[in-house]
Design a protein around this motif. Structure first.
Motif, PDB file in Angstrom:
ATOM      1  N   ALA A 271      -4.037   6.288  56.663  1.00 60.05           N
ATOM      2  CA  ALA A 271      -3.561   7.047  55.495  1.00 60.05           C
ATOM      3  C   ALA A 271      -4.470   8.233  55.204  1.00 60.05           C
ATOM      4  O   ALA A 271      -3.996   9.329  54.876  1.00 60.05           O
ATOM      5  N   MET A 272      -5.773   8.029  55.327  1.00 60.51           N
ATOM      6  CA  MET A 272      -6.733   9.105  55.053  1.00 60.51           C
ATOM      7  C   MET A 272      -6.560  10.242  56.061  1.00 60.51           C
ATOM      8  O   MET A 272      -6.546  11.412  55.684  1.00 60.51           O
ATOM      9  N   ILE A 273      -6.421   9.909  57.325  1.00 54.20           N
ATOM     10  CA  ILE A 273      -6.229  10.932  58.359  1.00 54.20           C
ATOM     11  C   ILE A 273      -4.971  11.751  58.068  1.00 54.20           C
ATOM     12  O   ILE A 273      -4.977  12.980  58.170  1.00 54.20           O
ATOM     13  N   LEU A 274      -3.893  11.053  57.691  1.00 52.06           N
ATOM     14  CA  LEU A 274      -2.619  11.721  57.422  1.00 52.06           C
ATOM     15  C   LEU A 274      -2.581  12.416  56.065  1.00 52.06           C
ATOM     16  O   LEU A 274      -1.721  13.258  55.824  1.00 52.06           O
ATOM     17  N   GLY A 275      -3.509  12.053  55.184  1.00 50.33           N
ATOM     18  CA  GLY A 275      -3.530  12.644  53.851  1.00 50.33           C
ATOM     19  C   GLY A 275      -2.489  12.033  52.929  1.00 50.33           C
ATOM     20  O   GLY A 275      -1.801  12.737  52.207  1.00 50.33           O
ATOM     21  N   ILE A 276      -2.383  10.725  52.967  1.00 49.18           N
ATOM     22  CA  ILE A 276      -1.457   9.997  52.097  1.00 49.18           C
ATOM     23  C   ILE A 276      -2.292   9.142  51.141  1.00 49.18           C
ATOM     24  O   ILE A 276      -3.052   8.290  51.583  1.00 49.18           O
TER      25      ILE A 276
ATOM     26  N   GLN B  37       1.074  14.059  52.295  1.00 48.26           N
ATOM     27  CA  GLN B  37       1.465  13.947  50.887  1.00 48.26           C
ATOM     28  C   GLN B  37       1.829  15.308  50.297  1.00 48.26           C
ATOM     29  O   GLN B  37       2.742  15.410  49.500  1.00 48.26           O
ATOM     30  N   ALA B  38       1.124  16.361  50.694  1.00 49.91           N
ATOM     31  CA  ALA B  38       1.434  17.702  50.210  1.00 49.91           C
ATOM     32  C   ALA B  38       2.818  18.141  50.691  1.00 49.91           C
ATOM     33  O   ALA B  38       3.521  18.869  49.995  1.00 49.91           O
ATOM     34  N   VAL B  39       3.207  17.687  51.861  1.00 50.94           N
ATOM     35  CA  VAL B  39       4.536  18.017  52.397  1.00 50.94           C
ATOM     36  C   VAL B  39       5.606  17.224  51.650  1.00 50.94           C
ATOM     37  O   VAL B  39       6.648  17.750  51.287  1.00 50.94           O
TER      38      VAL B  39
END
Length: 135
Positions: free
Chosen positions: A62-67, A126-128
């Motif tokens: 999740a951290m790598i993906l930014g979630i 998450q920004a997407v």
């Protein structure tokens, strides 16, 4: 000179995520039952080994993906505080020759607290998914 906090946060987020992912993977790959036994031997319920390893693997991804960066960072900070105060503090900052010290745990804790306070939305999933919300 323009400061680029987003790039710095991205670097911290990805490095922290990869580091936790690898540590969690090692726990499962080397036999989580052994880690659970070690937890029991130091007075921590063995099932917590599964909890920690799951936080590390799922949280790392999740951290790598930014979630959910801030939530994961909070969980990582709790894991690091637990490691420092239950095991590492007694062996010192640089270790005792038989066990590593708490220097890496402290660095991971600092990175986690930074991301908890500031988030990291650059190149984050998450920004997407939710453009008006910082991860």
């Amino acid at each position: 000179m323009k400061k680029n906090y987003g790039l710095g946060s991205l670097i911290l987020r990805v490095v922290l995520g990869v580091s936790f992912l690898i540590h969690g993977f090692i726990k499962f790959n080397d036999g989580i039952a052994g880690t659970a036994g070690w937890f029991d031997s130091i007075g921590i319920p063995g099932f917590m080994a599964y909890v920690v390893a799951l936080i590390e693997v799922v949280g790392g991804i999740a951290m790598i993906l930014g979630i959910g960066t801030r939530i994961v960072a909070a969980l990582f900070a709790v894991v690091m505080l637990g490691a420092i105060f239950t095991v590492k503090l007694s062996v010192g900052f640089a270790g005792n020759g038989q066990m590593a010290g708490y220097e890496l745990d402290l660095a991971f804790l600092a990175m986690s607290v930074y991301l908890l306070l500031n988030g990291s939305d650059k190149l984050s999933l998450q920004a997407v998914l939710k453009p008006n919300q910082q991860s």
